[in-house]
Design an enzyme around this catalytic site. Structure first.
Site, PDB file in Angstrom:
ATOM      1  N   ASP A  59       0.896  -1.237   0.072  1.00 49.96           N
ATOM      2  CA  ASP A  59      -0.057  -0.039   0.063  1.00 49.96           C
ATOM      3  C   ASP A  59       0.769   1.300  -0.102  1.00 49.96           C
ATOM      4  O   ASP A  59       1.618   1.767   1.187  1.00 49.96           O
ATOM      5  CB  ASP A  59      -1.036   0.076   1.291  1.00 49.96           C
ATOM      6  CG  ASP A  59      -1.907   1.131   1.211  1.00 49.96           C
ATOM      7  OD1 ASP A  59      -1.980   2.003   0.126  1.00 49.96           O
ATOM      8  OD2 ASP A  59      -2.651   1.046   2.045  1.00 49.96           O
ATOM      9  N   ASP A  81     -19.918 -13.035 -21.023  1.00 50.07           N
ATOM     10  CA  ASP A  81     -18.897 -13.677 -22.040  1.00 50.07           C
ATOM     11  C   ASP A  81     -18.928 -13.018 -23.346  1.00 50.07           C
ATOM     12  O   ASP A  81     -19.730 -12.886 -23.989  1.00 50.07           O
ATOM     13  CB  ASP A  81     -19.177 -15.103 -22.253  1.00 50.07           C
ATOM     14  CG  ASP A  81     -18.295 -15.800 -22.851  1.00 50.07           C
ATOM     15  OD1 ASP A  81     -17.198 -16.141 -22.134  1.00 50.07           O
ATOM     16  OD2 ASP A  81     -18.436 -16.615 -23.999  1.00 50.07           O
ATOM     17  N   ASN A 116      -7.649   3.835  -1.018  1.00 49.31           N
ATOM     18  CA  ASN A 116      -7.976   2.362  -0.681  1.00 49.31           C
ATOM     19  C   ASN A 116      -9.589   2.152  -0.717  1.00 49.31           C
ATOM     20  O   ASN A 116      -9.890   0.858  -0.993  1.00 49.31           O
ATOM     21  CB  ASN A 116      -7.724   2.505   1.080  1.00 49.31           C
ATOM     22  CG  ASN A 116      -6.186   2.125   1.172  1.00 49.31           C
ATOM     23  OD1 ASN A 116      -5.464   2.005  -0.125  1.00 49.31           O
ATOM     24  ND2 ASN A 116      -5.715   2.048   2.060  1.00 49.31           N
ATOM     25  N   ASP A 146      -5.798 -14.042 -19.767  1.00 50.57           N
ATOM     26  CA  ASP A 146      -6.772 -14.782 -18.627  1.00 50.57           C
ATOM     27  C   ASP A 146      -7.820 -15.613 -19.469  1.00 50.57           C
ATOM     28  O   ASP A 146      -8.569 -15.330 -20.487  1.00 50.57           O
ATOM     29  CB  ASP A 146      -7.333 -13.835 -17.532  1.00 50.57           C
ATOM     30  CG  ASP A 146      -8.413 -14.307 -16.595  1.00 50.57           C
ATOM     31  OD1 ASP A 146      -7.807 -14.999 -15.992  1.00 50.57           O
ATOM     32  OD2 ASP A 146      -9.587 -14.300 -16.988  1.00 50.57           O
ATOM     33  N   GLU A 204      -3.631 -18.473 -19.590  1.00 47.30           N
ATOM     34  CA  GLU A 204      -3.876 -19.603 -18.438  1.00 47.30           C
ATOM     35  C   GLU A 204      -4.901 -20.452 -18.912  1.00 47.30           C
ATOM     36  O   GLU A 204      -6.114 -20.200 -19.304  1.00 47.30           O
ATOM     37  CB  GLU A 204      -4.817 -18.550 -17.390  1.00 47.30           C
ATOM     38  CG  GLU A 204      -5.093 -19.464 -16.248  1.00 47.30           C
ATOM     39  CD  GLU A 204      -6.556 -18.876 -15.697  1.00 47.30           C
ATOM     40  OE1 GLU A 204      -7.068 -19.470 -14.915  1.00 47.30           O
ATOM     41  OE2 GLU A 204      -7.029 -18.044 -16.554  1.00 47.30           O
ATOM     42  N   ASP A 232      -4.638 -19.264  -8.222  1.00 42.30           N
ATOM     43  CA  ASP A 232      -5.797 -20.228  -8.453  1.00 42.30           C
ATOM     44  C   ASP A 232      -5.800 -21.552  -7.586  1.00 42.30           C
ATOM     45  O   ASP A 232      -6.612 -22.458  -7.956  1.00 42.30           O
ATOM     46  CB  ASP A 232      -5.933 -20.524  -9.965  1.00 42.30           C
ATOM     47  CG  ASP A 232      -6.538 -19.509 -10.740  1.00 42.30           C
ATOM     48  OD1 ASP A 232      -7.199 -18.551 -10.060  1.00 42.30           O
ATOM     49  OD2 ASP A 232      -5.996 -18.848 -11.830  1.00 42.30           O
ATOM     50  N   HIS A 290     -11.263 -20.545 -22.439  1.00 46.64           N
ATOM     51  CA  HIS A 290     -12.714 -20.428 -22.801  1.00 46.64           C
ATOM     52  C   HIS A 290     -12.767 -19.415 -24.093  1.00 46.64           C
ATOM     53  O   HIS A 290     -13.722 -19.078 -24.285  1.00 46.64           O
ATOM     54  CB  HIS A 290     -13.285 -19.610 -21.446  1.00 46.64           C
ATOM     55  CG  HIS A 290     -12.914 -20.542 -20.406  1.00 46.64           C
ATOM     56  ND1 HIS A 290     -13.923 -21.753 -20.373  1.00 46.64           N
ATOM     57  CD2 HIS A 290     -12.118 -20.676 -19.495  1.00 46.64           C
ATOM     58  CE1 HIS A 290     -13.626 -22.364 -19.160  1.00 46.64           C
ATOM     59  NE2 HIS A 290     -12.628 -21.837 -18.356  1.00 46.64           N
ATOM     60  N   LEU A 320     -18.416 -18.050 -17.980  1.00 43.65           N
ATOM     61  CA  LEU A 320     -17.630 -18.682 -17.067  1.00 43.65           C
ATOM     62  C   LEU A 320     -18.272 -18.243 -15.752  1.00 43.65           C
ATOM     63  O   LEU A 320     -18.144 -17.264 -15.267  1.00 43.65           O
ATOM     64  CB  LEU A 320     -16.113 -18.365 -17.308  1.00 43.65           C
ATOM     65  CG  LEU A 320     -15.257 -18.804 -16.157  1.00 43.65           C
ATOM     66  CD1 LEU A 320     -15.175 -20.265 -16.207  1.00 43.65           C
ATOM     67  CD2 LEU A 320     -13.662 -18.109 -16.302  1.00 43.65           C
ATOM     68  N   ASN A 377     -12.063 -12.662 -22.121  1.00 42.91           N
ATOM     69  CA  ASN A 377     -13.022 -13.482 -22.277  1.00 42.91           C
ATOM     70  C   ASN A 377     -14.302 -12.902 -21.737  1.00 42.91           C
ATOM     71  O   ASN A 377     -15.432 -13.406 -22.237  1.00 42.91           O
ATOM     72  CB  ASN A 377     -12.519 -14.662 -21.308  1.00 42.91           C
ATOM     73  CG  ASN A 377     -13.852 -15.869 -21.432  1.00 42.91           C
ATOM     74  OD1 ASN A 377     -14.089 -16.345 -22.440  1.00 42.91           O
ATOM     75  ND2 ASN A 377     -14.468 -15.980 -20.180  1.00 42.91           N
TER      76      ASN A 377
END
Length: 620
Positions: free
Chosen positions: A124, A294, A130, A324, A357, A431, A328, A289, A235
């Protein structure tokens, strides 16, 4: 605590060169066959980098190495021919008179160690941003990891020295684009960056566009020489059933959302519902997803938005994109999109790199949907994160499999991937549970399907195993990526709502500290230096030299540059390794005073449990 790896790199004794060379000269088509001094790299090695166009006077692009600068001697005797319109790194070894050439890509990533920063969780640097536009998105006391914690671009700028000292040469950041405000029905916010709504703005929680420009400028300065990898999600946008209902903006101007897209028939998005059959390729690529809106990338308006958005960040200075959810999206889109963006970067005088990914991507997956990952890795224009190697490493480190399995996978990936040295290797990421969590836990929620046993290891033993894993990842073929906090042995044993130990969001905790004295930090630093220096580590072959259930010895070689790696997960042992490519000599350990003798291509290597020995035949 004993060191968990030994790095041996300094060659104390070697055979003398055949003759003294005071200088080596390059002559060839790029310089009209005039003498041009090459750079002495040490240990009989000379180097020059040259761009070859078409040859002259009907000659193909070619060159020779000249010993005296007066054509008295030439190496080789006949012209060394190369392809036109390419840039090459040319290495000449005066002791063996061997020439090795390697194509130099417009952007080289294989000589770098990558570090994955979760922007909201790293540091930070500006507390004024914030809470963002909606205080419901921020956890002021830090107790709710499903909300923003305060990390930002300014914090990353402030910690660049920490990363530079560790040897990091590329930083992958979570998406900095503007995400939806507030919180969903469960109180979760878009702290992760994957609920985008405006691909042309910086999210207010993370700072400003000026902050981003400052970050890029500092990373690209000669002092830091770092590449910036942008996480980008072509995606989907944001949830289609709450909050902003898939709303999409362009630099603040509203374009569409999920409902209005249906009413207007503009087809920015697919409207097929969520995926309920993960073995149906059409559903995987054309359905939502979970509840994320999508994109229909076949719609030209959608394609232009996603392409222009990426070009915006290329103009800001990013060097690469992590795609990412590449699993898909149709390959035809990925091919077109990466091609257009690569050409755009080239038009700016730059190279570019993509990796995607694909959760489940593996060199050994040949059937089913995950079997299609290899085709993407080889033909889509994007490399992949190598989940197969990650899964194998976790199983080895937790004693669920052995070194035979690891060796087989390392060999298999060289044949499965057309360029295994460009795939991104890693031990853990956002993940899955952190590797330190998996090593220490006694639960059965680990592995690729979250149904395999943890290692049940003590904290000290787990640290040694983590260091062994890092050493293997960083000396194998591929671009190694370190997840933030791994060098601090970050671990979290909290059970999430799915019954998984240490997984989302507990693998996304605030950076536990910035201690530069941990053994893991030191190990990453030393092996990053080796990667930066060694062409064998960057692009050399993988050759098995010795293996049993507990010990794996492999070699990375590229001409006169040879690196030997030995790792032991079993009890203390000694192995006699034969027919290795190291030059004869005594090698001194860079971490302590130990030494190893190599004679006639043979070496006896003594290994304590969890030790890794790394030997290199030359040192600059």
């Amino acid at each position: 605590m004993k060191k968990s790896m030994i790095l041996l790199s300094a060659l104390v004794f070697s055979q003398a060169a055949i003759a003294d060379w005071n200088q080596a000269y390059f002559r060839g088509t790029p310089n009209g066959w005039q003498s041009e001094a090459m750079t002495y790299m040490g240990d009989n090695q000379w180097q020059i980098i040259k761009t070859f166009r078409n040859g002259a006077d009907s000659l193909a692009p070619s060159f020779k190495i000249d010993r005296y600068g007066n054509w008295q001697e030439s190496y080789p005797q006949k012209n060394f021919t190369v392809d036109p319109n390419k840039t090459y790194i040319i290495n000449f070894y005066d002791d063996t008179q061997q020439v090795f050439i390697h194509e130099k890509p417009a952007l080289e990533m294989r000589d770098r160690t990558m570090y994955f920063v979760f922007l909201d969780r790293f540091s930070d640097g500006d507390s004024s941003n914030n809470a963002g536009h909606d205080s419901r998105s921020y956890s002021a006391d830090g107790s709710n990891l499903k909300k923003y914690q305060g990390g930002d671009i300014r914090g990353l700028i402030n910690k660049l020295d920490y990363l530079k000292d560790m040897g990091v040469g590329a930083i992958w950041i979570t998406p900095p684009i503007d995400n939806v405000d507030g919180a969903n029905q469960y109180g979760d916010a878009a702290y992760h960056g994957y609920w985008g709504k405006d691909f042309f703005k910086v999210d207010e929680h993370l700072g400003t566009l000026d902050d981003f420009k400052e970050l890029v400028a500092k990373m690209h300065s000669p002092e830091y020489d770092m590449k910036l990898v942008l996480d980008y999600a072509p995606n989907h946008s944001n949830p289609n059933d709450e909050m902003e209902f898939g709303a999409l903006y362009r630099n603040g101007q509203h374009i569409t959302n999920y409902q209005s897209d249906v009413a207007a028939g503009t087809n920015w998005y697919h409207h097929n519902g969520g995926v309920n059959n993960w073995n149906d390729w059409y559903q995987v690529t054309h359905h939502n997803l979970f509840n994320l809106t999508d994109f229909d990338q076949n719609n030209q308006a959608t394609y232009n938005y996603l392409t222009d958005g990426a070009k915006f960040w290329i103009d800001m200075g990013v060097d690469a994109i992590r795609i990412d959810a590449i699993k898909h999206m149709e390959k035809s889109f990925i091919q077109r999109w990466t091609g257009d963006l690569y050409n755009y970067a080239q038009s700016k005088g730059r190279g570019f790199f993509f990796f995607g990914e694909w959760f489940g991507a593996s060199a050994t997956s040949k059937t089913g949907i995950d079997g299609m990952a290899l085709d993407y890795a080889n033909t889509s224009g994007s490399a992949l994160l190598d989940f197969g190697l990650r899964d194998t490493m976790e199983r080895v480190l937790t004693n669920r499999t052995n070194m035979y399995t690891l060796n087989n996978y390392l060999k298999e990936r060289d044949t499965a991937f057309t360029s295994s040295d460009w795939q991104v290797t890693f031990l853990d990421n956002h993940d899955m549970a952190r590797i330190s969590t998996a090593l220490r836990s006694d639960k059965n929620t680990f592995g690729p399907s979250n149904n395999e046993a943890g290692g049940r290891l003590s904290a000290d033993f787990a640290r040694q195993r983590l260091e062994l894993g890092l050493a293997v990842i960083m000396t194998s073929r591929g671009i190694p990526c370190i997840y933030y906090g791994t060098e601090q042995y970050a671990a979290n044993f909290t059970v999430n709502s799915f019954g998984q130990v240490g997984s989302d969001p507990f693998n996304r905790e605030v950076m536990p500290g910035f201690d530069q004295s941990t053994p893991a930090y030191s190990l990453i630093k030393k092996l990053s230096d080796l990667r930066d220096d060694s062409f064998a580590i960057q692009q050399g072959n993988y050759v098995e030299r010795w293996v049993n259930e507990n010990v794996l010895v492999f070699e990375r070689n590229a001409g006169d540059d040879v690196v030997l790696v030995a790792a032991n997960i079993g009890p203390t042992t000694s192995v006699n390794v034969q027919n290795i490519g190291l030059a004869n000599g005594t090698y001194q350990n860079l971490l302590d005073s130990n030494s190893v003798v190599v004679a006639d291509g043979n070496a006896q290597i003594n290994l304590k449990q969890n030790e890794v020995v790394v030997l290199r035949t030359i040192q600059k």
